[in-house]
Scaffold this active site. Structure first.
Site, short mmCIF file in Angstrom:
data_model
loop_
_atom_site.label_atom_id
_atom_site.label_comp_id
_atom_site.label_asym_id
_atom_site.label_seq_id
_atom_site.Cartn_x
_atom_site.Cartn_y
_atom_site.Cartn_z
N LYS A 69 0.88 -1.17 0.02
CA LYS A 69 0.11 0.05 -0.10
C LYS A 69 0.62 1.43 -0.02
CE LYS A 69 -3.88 -1.93 2.39
NZ LYS A 69 -4.72 -1.95 3.84
N TYR A 79 34.13 10.90 12.04
CA TYR A 79 33.32 10.22 13.43
C TYR A 79 33.81 10.65 14.66
CZ TYR A 79 29.63 8.06 10.39
OH TYR A 79 28.48 7.62 9.44
N LYS A 124 33.77 15.63 4.60
CA LYS A 124 32.73 15.77 5.63
C LYS A 124 32.83 14.96 6.95
CE LYS A 124 28.50 13.55 4.70
NZ LYS A 124 27.48 13.23 3.87
N LYS A 163 31.44 14.53 11.27
CA LYS A 163 30.11 14.72 11.91
C LYS A 163 30.45 15.76 13.17
CE LYS A 163 29.03 11.31 9.67
NZ LYS A 163 28.11 11.66 8.35
N ALA A 210 25.36 16.95 11.07
CA ALA A 210 24.84 16.51 12.54
C ALA A 210 23.95 15.65 12.60
CB ALA A 210 24.16 18.06 12.85
N HIS A 225 23.66 9.99 -0.69
CA HIS A 225 24.32 9.24 0.31
C HIS A 225 24.80 7.92 0.03
CE1 HIS A 225 23.81 6.87 4.15
NE2 HIS A 225 24.35 7.72 4.73
N GLU A 230 29.66 10.69 -2.62
CA GLU A 230 30.51 10.58 -1.29
C GLU A 230 31.27 9.41 -1.48
OE1 GLU A 230 28.09 9.76 2.14
OE2 GLU A 230 29.70 10.10 3.49
#
Ligand code: MG
Length: 385
Positions: free
Chosen positions: A97, A152, A178, A180, A210, A318, A337
């Site tokens: 659905k 990270y 990039k 975090k 973020a 991503h 990336e």
């Protein structure tokens, strides 16, 4: 032309190069889709995986979507010579659905990736070339703009480890990176940004992510603090469906904002376009082609939003793996990336691919080219060899 078997295995996957650092128990699903097309005495097998960040989808794949693929009739395309990924997608979605996307979109997208891999292998073309022909793009990119994702927060010696990581990115040929943010304190975030930017040409080569962690107040505080820094982009600022906060941030943050990584359907893509305050000439769209019901549905999202005025250069899918390179090249997107060190075995790039001045060339073997990456090939061959 049929799919005769689907195999799935869920494996752990870490945000860190050192997989002993706790990473939240993250997993991903690997799948092998076996066709009845035989070449050199062996079946053509498509490989796919559930990208990064959404855990394995073994239950949904094994119980719901794989049986539909196997049970459906022929998946031959209209030309009568190839496997039709769109027909396979329709077979998987039979009886589903609208709405309530949950994570079924990731399960479908995982299988969809393997089906495109198989279709391109049957067509004897690299995926970017096969896909470009499929959508009528006569001149896909021969190389793709890339940036290094990572940064990270480490539980120990964070700043020195971060500095070293970004330095290693530039040694590999990346110009942009990039990291975090959304640390326990904004002061800590600003230190991380200063540390990372000092290893790059300037702050306009650094994006910050973020991870959708800021509450509305913290999102606005962060936007005010980051505004003067001139960063490349500010990503995943608040809850992905908190369009009110997102649009308030967009009124006070003059730089580029990146959004859409945690939105998984065309309906949600339309909502973020209409209500999140995004500015089409400058902002970035991160929808993950795997998490959005696969490449088949992702192409519809790109078509829909470009029709609404978004430039193709705004799309930076991503994921950080080789599949994204093919998608960006065939669809003429802004770039993709790469995760140089995190998310083994899908980290880094396959042997033979070259990164230089922030661009990478593309695999030239039939399909996605997972087989060119030694660790990835070993994992997939454990499923089917
Ligand atoms: Mg992100």
């Amino acid at each position: 032309m049929r799919i005769v078997d689907v195999r799935e295995r869920t494996i752990p996957i870490s945000r860190y190069a050192d997989s002993t650092i706790p990473s939240g128990g993250l997993t991903t699903s690997l799948v092998a889709v076996v066709t009845d097309v035989i070449r050199s005495g062996r079946p053509i097998v498509g490989y796919g995986f559930a990208s990064i960040g959404r855990f394995g989808q073994g239950g949904l794949i094994r119980e719901r979507f794989a049986p539909r693929l196997i049970a459906t009739g022929t998946l031959i395309d209209d030309a009568g010579s190839g496997l039709d990924p769109l027909r396979a997608w329709s077979a998987m979605m039979q009886g589903e659905k609208p709405g309530g996307h949950g994570e079924r979109c990731v399960a479908v997208g995982t299988l969809d990736m393997a089906i495109w891999d198989a279709a391109a292998k049957i067509g004897d073309k690299p995926l970017h070339q096969y896909l470009a022909e499929h959508i009528g793009n006569a001149a896909p990119m021969s190389r793709v703009r890339v940036y290094a994702g990572g940064g990270y927060r480490h539980p120990e010696n964070d700043l020195s480890r971060l500095s070293d990581e970004i330095h290693r990115f530039t040694d590999l040929g990346f110009t942009h990176a990039k990291i975090k943010i959304s640390s326990p304190s904004l002061t800590e975030d600003l230190q991380r940004i200063e540390t990372a930017a000092s290893q790059l040409a300037d702050p306009s080569h650094l994006a910050v992510d973020a991870m959708n962690a800021y509450c509305p107040d913290d999102a606005l505080k962060a936007a005010h603090s980051l505004a003067p820094l001139g960063l490349w982009w500010f990503e995943d600022i608040c809850d992905p469906l908190d369009f009110e906060t997102h649009s308030r941030v967009a009124t006070v943050y003059p730089g580029s904002i990146a959004a859409g990584e945690a939105l998984f359907s065309r309906a949600e893509a339309r909502l973020v376009d209409r209500y999140a305050g995004l500015r089409r000439p400058q902002d970035i769209l991160l929808f993950d082609p795997v998490h959005c019901y696969g490449l088949t549905h992702y192409c519809e999202i790109v078509a829909d939003l470009t029709e609404r005025g978004w430039p193709r250069s705004a799309f930076w899918p991503h994921g950080g793996h080789v599949f994204g390179l093919h998608v960006a090249a065939a669809l003429d997107l802004g770039g993709a990336e790469i995760n140089p060190f995190a998310f083994a075995p899908f980290h880094g790039v396959a042997s033979g691919l070259t990164i230089a001045d922030g661009f990478i060339d593309l695999p030239q073997v039939p399909g996605i080219g997972f087989e060119l990456h030694d660790e990835v090939r070993r994992e997939f061959h454990r499923l089917f060899d």
